[in-house]
Design a protein around this motif. Structure first.
Motif, PDB file in Angstrom:
ATOM      1  N   VAL A 174       2.149  -5.039  -5.048  1.00  0.00           N
ATOM      2  CA  VAL A 174       2.267  -3.615  -5.381  1.00  0.00           C
ATOM      3  C   VAL A 174       1.353  -3.269  -6.555  1.00  0.00           C
ATOM      4  CG1 VAL A 174       3.850  -1.785  -6.089  1.00  0.00           C
ATOM      5  CG2 VAL A 174       4.629  -3.573  -4.523  1.00  0.00           C
ATOM      6  N   PHE A 175       1.339  -4.117  -7.560  1.00  0.00           N
ATOM      7  CA  PHE A 175       0.469  -3.902  -8.724  1.00  0.00           C
ATOM      8  C   PHE A 175      -0.997  -3.853  -8.294  1.00  0.00           C
ATOM      9  CE2 PHE A 175      -2.318  -6.043 -11.782  1.00  0.00           C
ATOM     10  CZ  PHE A 175      -2.235  -5.169 -12.855  1.00  0.00           C
ATOM     11  N   LEU A 176      -1.388  -4.778  -7.431  1.00  0.00           N
ATOM     12  CA  LEU A 176      -2.769  -4.852  -6.980  1.00  0.00           C
ATOM     13  C   LEU A 176      -3.189  -3.582  -6.250  1.00  0.00           C
ATOM     14  CD1 LEU A 176      -4.678  -7.259  -7.416  1.00  0.00           C
ATOM     15  CD2 LEU A 176      -4.240  -7.939  -5.057  1.00  0.00           C
ATOM     16  N   MET A 177      -2.325  -3.100  -5.340  1.00  0.00           N
ATOM     17  CA  MET A 177      -2.652  -1.913  -4.573  1.00  0.00           C
ATOM     18  C   MET A 177      -2.654  -0.667  -5.456  1.00  0.00           C
ATOM     19  SD  MET A 177      -3.348  -3.164  -1.721  1.00  0.00           S
ATOM     20  CE  MET A 177      -3.734  -1.569  -1.036  1.00  0.00           C
ATOM     21  N   LYS A 178      -1.713  -0.595  -6.385  1.00  0.00           N
ATOM     22  CA  LYS A 178      -1.665   0.564  -7.280  1.00  0.00           C
ATOM     23  C   LYS A 178      -2.943   0.654  -8.101  1.00  0.00           C
ATOM     24  CE  LYS A 178      -0.587   2.758 -11.309  1.00  0.00           C
ATOM     25  NZ  LYS A 178      -1.349   2.735 -12.571  1.00  0.00           N
TER      26      LYS A 178
ATOM     27  N   ALA B 277       0.832  -1.203   0.000  1.00  0.00           N
ATOM     28  CA  ALA B 277       0.000   0.000   0.000  1.00  0.00           C
ATOM     29  C   ALA B 277       0.867   1.254   0.000  1.00  0.00           C
ATOM     30  CB  ALA B 277      -0.926  -0.013   1.221  1.00  0.00           C
ATOM     31  N   LEU B 278       1.964   1.202   0.766  1.00  0.00           N
ATOM     32  CA  LEU B 278       2.870   2.347   0.833  1.00  0.00           C
ATOM     33  C   LEU B 278       3.532   2.604  -0.518  1.00  0.00           C
ATOM     34  CD1 LEU B 278       3.839   4.294   3.091  1.00  0.00           C
ATOM     35  CD2 LEU B 278       5.824   2.805   3.384  1.00  0.00           C
ATOM     36  N   ALA B 279       3.829   1.559  -1.272  1.00  0.00           N
ATOM     37  CA  ALA B 279       4.436   1.715  -2.595  1.00  0.00           C
ATOM     38  C   ALA B 279       3.400   2.040  -3.665  1.00  0.00           C
ATOM     39  CB  ALA B 279       5.189   0.432  -2.973  1.00  0.00           C
ATOM     40  N   GLY B 280       2.203   1.477  -3.523  1.00  0.00           N
ATOM     41  CA  GLY B 280       1.170   1.696  -4.529  1.00  0.00           C
ATOM     42  C   GLY B 280       0.601   3.104  -4.523  1.00  0.00           C
ATOM     43  N   PHE B 281       0.639   3.773  -3.360  1.00  0.00           N
ATOM     44  CA  PHE B 281       0.079   5.117  -3.255  1.00  0.00           C
ATOM     45  C   PHE B 281       0.803   6.125  -4.153  1.00  0.00           C
ATOM     46  CE2 PHE B 281      -0.205   9.120  -0.550  1.00  0.00           C
ATOM     47  CZ  PHE B 281      -1.376   9.534  -1.161  1.00  0.00           C
ATOM     48  N   PRO B 282       2.126   6.275  -4.055  1.00  0.00           N
ATOM     49  CA  PRO B 282       2.790   7.232  -4.952  1.00  0.00           C
ATOM     50  C   PRO B 282       2.731   6.810  -6.419  1.00  0.00           C
ATOM     51  CG  PRO B 282       4.411   5.985  -3.700  1.00  0.00           C
ATOM     52  CD  PRO B 282       3.079   5.670  -3.103  1.00  0.00           C
ATOM     53  N   LEU B 283       2.742   5.509  -6.692  1.00  0.00           N
ATOM     54  CA  LEU B 283       2.643   5.057  -8.076  1.00  0.00           C
ATOM     55  C   LEU B 283       1.303   5.440  -8.695  1.00  0.00           C
ATOM     56  CD1 LEU B 283       4.230   1.495  -7.905  1.00  0.00           C
ATOM     57  CD2 LEU B 283       5.176   3.503  -9.054  1.00  0.00           C
ATOM     58  N   ALA B 284       0.264   5.471  -7.856  1.00  0.00           N
ATOM     59  CA  ALA B 284      -1.078   5.750  -8.372  1.00  0.00           C
ATOM     60  C   ALA B 284      -1.421   7.237  -8.363  1.00  0.00           C
ATOM     61  CB  ALA B 284      -2.111   4.981  -7.550  1.00  0.00           C
ATOM     62  N   LYS B 285      -0.921   7.984  -7.371  1.00  0.00           N
ATOM     63  CA  LYS B 285      -1.400   9.354  -7.179  1.00  0.00           C
ATOM     64  C   LYS B 285      -0.321  10.431  -7.232  1.00  0.00           C
ATOM     65  CE  LYS B 285      -5.672   8.244  -6.797  1.00  0.00           C
ATOM     66  NZ  LYS B 285      -6.598   8.638  -7.888  1.00  0.00           N
ATOM     67  N   LYS B 286       0.930  10.083  -7.311  1.00  0.00           N
ATOM     68  CA  LYS B 286       1.987  11.085  -7.355  1.00  0.00           C
ATOM     69  C   LYS B 286       2.602  11.132  -8.746  1.00  0.00           C
ATOM     70  CE  LYS B 286       1.575  12.074  -2.994  1.00  0.00           C
ATOM     71  NZ  LYS B 286       1.067  13.394  -2.548  1.00  0.00           N
ATOM     72  N   LYS B 287       2.936  12.329  -9.175  1.00  0.00           N
ATOM     73  CA  LYS B 287       3.580  12.528 -10.470  1.00  0.00           C
ATOM     74  C   LYS B 287       5.052  12.878 -10.251  1.00  0.00           C
ATOM     75  CE  LYS B 287      -0.388  11.980 -12.502  1.00  0.00           C
ATOM     76  NZ  LYS B 287      -0.673  10.734 -13.256  1.00  0.00           N
ATOM     77  N   PHE B 288       5.923  12.019 -10.681  1.00  0.00           N
ATOM     78  CA  PHE B 288       7.349  12.280 -10.580  1.00  0.00           C
ATOM     79  C   PHE B 288       8.040  11.623 -11.771  1.00  0.00           C
ATOM     80  CE2 PHE B 288       6.294   8.553  -8.050  1.00  0.00           C
ATOM     81  CZ  PHE B 288       7.190   7.601  -8.510  1.00  0.00           C
ATOM     82  N   PRO B 289       9.226  12.094 -12.138  1.00  0.00           N
ATOM     83  CA  PRO B 289       9.913  11.548 -13.311  1.00  0.00           C
ATOM     84  C   PRO B 289      10.147  10.042 -13.198  1.00  0.00           C
ATOM     85  CG  PRO B 289      10.978  13.570 -12.569  1.00  0.00           C
ATOM     86  CD  PRO B 289       9.976  13.210 -11.516  1.00  0.00           C
TER      87      PRO B 289
END
Length: 277
Positions: free
Chosen positions: A155-159, A92-104
């Protein structure tokens, strides 16, 4: 109104329900005969009788008095529970930025995770073996738990699930001064409880059934997990299916318990990535 079409649709739906019920019953038949065999004395074959005959607890008594099944059971339950809890939190901690944060590189990072999902576990056994040997983690709980934590599927599932949550909710919280960790723990975690529950099932079963890795990293009798211990019974009681089925029955109880506890999340967990990719 086309009543014929509606009635035909109703018949198809009822037929489908009946078919599912029949298939569900058929899937329970092997489990029933396995449990039945575990109560037969000195069984040299799987029971095929529908009604129990000569019921005895001798197979279970033998397991609890002549083997270390209680220790094996604890080892499996402890490692699976701890690993599942850590997997769920880290994913969940890894999926959150992958889903909602924009970074290079966020898209590239996500695709790397997808690629890792395609790598079979067997291809990683040798590198993991070398690492465990280097850090002296054989016959330890760490040796069982640590390799399971990096699970790309989780991670894929949570993202995928977090991607379905409106971003406006997080934007409003940030405007109100909510920090990233408070945002994650106080807002996101309660929302994604269905995903957490479903992933808990998958992660627990994943670690519990990781027989191949446990066979490699565990060599002592005291550190064996329940799957390893039950497999060892095959050598000790090669002609006694009753003892083997008793061990298998005990091994299935935690899996059924976890599934029943989180069953309301299971359906949503299967379809959690279908709404938005």
């Amino acid at each position: 109104m086309n009543t014929t079409g509606l009635s035909l649709q109703g018949i198809v739906q009822k037929s489908f329900v009946v078919l599912v019920i029949v298939l569900a019953i058929l899937s329970l038949v092997p489990l029933y005969f396995g449990v039945l065999t575990s109560f037969k004395p000195n069984s040299t074959g799987v029971s095929v009788s529908l009604i129990p005959e000569n019921v005895t607890l001798s197979n279970y008594t033998h397991l609890f008095t002549q083997t270390k099944i209680i220790r094996w059971f604890f080892n499996s339950l402890f490692t699976s529970t701890i690993a599942a809890a850590i997997i769920v939190y880290l994913s969940a901690l890894a999926g959150f930025p992958l889903a909602k944060k924009k970074f290079p590189g966020v898209k590239w990072l996500f695709w790397i995770i997808i690629v890792f999902m395609t790598i079979p576990k067997e291809a990683l056994l040798l590198p993991l073996f070398i690492m465990m040997k280097e850090y002296n983690l054989f016959n330890t709980y760490y040796g069982i738990i640590l390799p399971a934590l990096a699970w790309p599927f989780a991670v894929f599932l949570m993202k995928q699930f977090i991607s379905t949550i409106p971003s406006d909710l997080f934007d409003a919280a940030e405007i109100d001064g909510c920090g990233p960790f408070r945002l994650f723990h106080s807002i996101l975690m309660p929302i994604i409880q269905p995903a957490l529950g479903a992933l808990s099932i998958f992660a627990f079963v994943y670690v519990w059934n990781d027989y191949m890795w446990q066979l490699i990293v565990i060599t002592s009798v005291d550190m064996k997990t329940l799957p390893l211990g039950v497999a060892g019974l095959q050598e000790e009681s090669a002609a006694n299916f009753g003892r083997l089925m008793a061990g298998a029955t005990l091994g299935a109880i935690p899996l059924l318990t976890v599934f029943l506890f989180f069953q309301k999340y299971f359906t949503s967990g299967i379809t959690m990535g279908a709404v938005k990719g």
